[in-house]
Write a protein that holds these residues in place. Structure first.
Motif, short mmCIF file in Angstrom:
data_model
loop_
_atom_site.label_atom_id
_atom_site.label_comp_id
_atom_site.label_asym_id
_atom_site.label_seq_id
_atom_site.Cartn_x
_atom_site.Cartn_y
_atom_site.Cartn_z
N HIS A 76 37.07 24.09 2.21
CA HIS A 76 37.26 25.51 2.50
C HIS A 76 36.40 26.37 1.58
CE1 HIS A 76 39.58 29.38 2.30
NE2 HIS A 76 39.54 29.21 3.59
N TRP A 87 37.35 27.56 11.33
CA TRP A 87 38.25 26.86 12.25
C TRP A 87 37.66 25.60 12.86
CZ3 TRP A 87 43.07 26.27 12.53
CH2 TRP A 87 43.65 25.67 13.65
N TYR A 90 37.60 22.96 10.18
CA TYR A 90 38.94 22.45 9.88
C TYR A 90 39.39 21.44 10.94
CZ TYR A 90 43.98 22.15 9.47
OH TYR A 90 45.27 21.67 9.38
N ARG A 91 39.14 21.74 12.20
CA ARG A 91 39.54 20.84 13.27
C ARG A 91 38.91 19.46 13.08
NH1 ARG A 91 41.02 20.00 18.51
NH2 ARG A 91 39.88 18.25 19.42
N THR A 118 42.26 30.24 6.98
CA THR A 118 41.41 29.63 8.01
C THR A 118 41.78 30.14 9.39
OG1 THR A 118 41.16 27.62 6.68
CG2 THR A 118 40.67 27.45 9.04
N VAL A 119 43.08 30.18 9.69
CA VAL A 119 43.54 30.65 10.99
C VAL A 119 43.20 32.12 11.17
CG1 VAL A 119 45.54 31.05 12.45
CG2 VAL A 119 45.36 28.92 11.16
N THR A 121 40.81 33.77 9.79
CA THR A 121 39.37 33.90 9.97
C THR A 121 38.98 33.56 11.40
OG1 THR A 121 38.96 33.31 7.67
CG2 THR A 121 37.12 33.07 9.18
N ASP A 122 39.64 32.52 11.95
CA ASP A 122 39.34 32.14 13.32
C ASP A 122 39.63 33.27 14.29
OD1 ASP A 122 40.91 30.37 15.88
OD2 ASP A 122 38.76 30.24 15.49
N ARG A 123 40.70 34.00 14.03
CA ARG A 123 41.08 35.07 14.95
C ARG A 123 40.14 36.26 14.87
NH1 ARG A 123 47.59 34.66 13.68
NH2 ARG A 123 48.04 32.96 15.12
#
Length: 300
Positions: A76, A87, A90-91, A118-119, A121-123
């Motif tokens: 990260h 994201w 991370y996956r 992380t989540v 940031t993905d959004r």
């Protein structure tokens, strides 16, 4: 995975980063290769990154896949320094961790304090619009192709992994001669890494149970049709990659030549040429009644 991303970065002082270790698994390599390429293209040095990420020697090992599988908190921090989308990284990191035998508890501990970021940031940082458009366009074809080689569920994972890898290296994809071809090479490598093999060729036997020939056959004909289909699929698996792709898409997935051309990002003439050469090989390799092979020479 052996896809090359070809990101040529500026010269940097110090010892050159060594290659990825041969022992690195395909799922680990799926996120490590684009991360290395982002580092090599960034102009940053290991000494520079070590100030905020990890000790220089350990960071070198991480980028070569040497030593213990890295915790997400370290990846990260590295992603933040190199401006890598969190994201999709991370996956792929999580998938490789599970493949490496890490427990869900270990995954949860190593993401503590970072997964929320992380989540979030993905959004707020969605993939490029072109990425979403391409994924939507090729989704059905990718799922059909992956389903020939992989079991139910695994084929969806392979396609999702492909889209994640594509997001990580989307700048390189855009700079390639054809983004569809670039994306297809990632899919093929991802599927091949997850497929079962016999004599170093992918096994296609599962596809025998969904062929048109079998569906059209009566109960008394199905054993014979199945044996013929298995022989045919074994022969197809021996084709060169380009011809195998075309034959799988044309005759196991039911796509028309123009659809195959669009999906692979190659000229229609190349699709027809690959199909002709493949059919000649199959004609010389096996002898099946026209009704049972399921293959036609239809180029419409």
């Amino acid at each position: 995975m052996t896809t090359s991303y070809n990101a040529a970065g500026p010269a940097r002082p110090g010892r050159k980063l060594g290659p990825i270790a041969n022992t690195v698994s395909s799922s680990h390599r799926a996120w490590l290769e684009p991360t290395r390429e982002r580092y090599l293209a960034s102009g940053r040095t290991l000494s520079d990154l070590s100030l905020n990420v990890l000790a220089k020697s350990k960071l070198s090992e991480l980028l070569r896949g040497i030593g213990h599988y890295p915790r997400w908190e370290v990846i990260h921090r590295l992603a933040g320094e190199l401006e890598i989308p969190g994201w999709p990284l991370y996956r792929l990191w999580k998938q490789a961790a599970m493949d490496a035998g890490k427990s869900r508890e270990w995954v949860d501990r190593s993401t503590e304090g970072t997964i929320t970021t992380t989540v979030a940031t993905d959004r707020s940082d969605r993939p490029p619009l072109e990425h979403g458009a391409l994924c939507q366009m090729v989704m059905d074809g990718y799922l059909a192709y992956a389903g020939v080689f992989l079991a139910e569920g695994s084929h969806k994972t392979a396609v999702d992994d492909t889209f994640a890898i594509l997001w990580l290296c989307f700048d390189e994809a855009l700079a390639s001669p054809d983004i569809r071809r670039y994306a297809w090479n990632i899919l093929r490598a991802t599927v091949k890494a997850k497929a079962n093999y016999r004599d170093e060729r992918p096994v296609l036997a599962e596809a025998a149970f969904s062929t048109v020939a079998l569906h059209d056959a009566g109960p008394e004909e199905q054993p014979t049709r199945l044996a013929e289909s298995l022989e045919l699929f074994t022969a197809i698996s021996k084709l060169p990659d380009a011809q195998l792709d075309v034959m799988v898409l044309r005759h196991l997935c039911g796509l028309q030549p123009k659809q195959v051309s669009d999906l692979l990002g190659i000229p229609l003439a190349a699709v027809r040429s690959d199909e002709r050469h493949a059919n000649r090989f199959l004609d010389d390799t096996i002898e099946l009644p026209p009704r049972s092979g399921g293959l036609t020479h239809d180029d419409h």
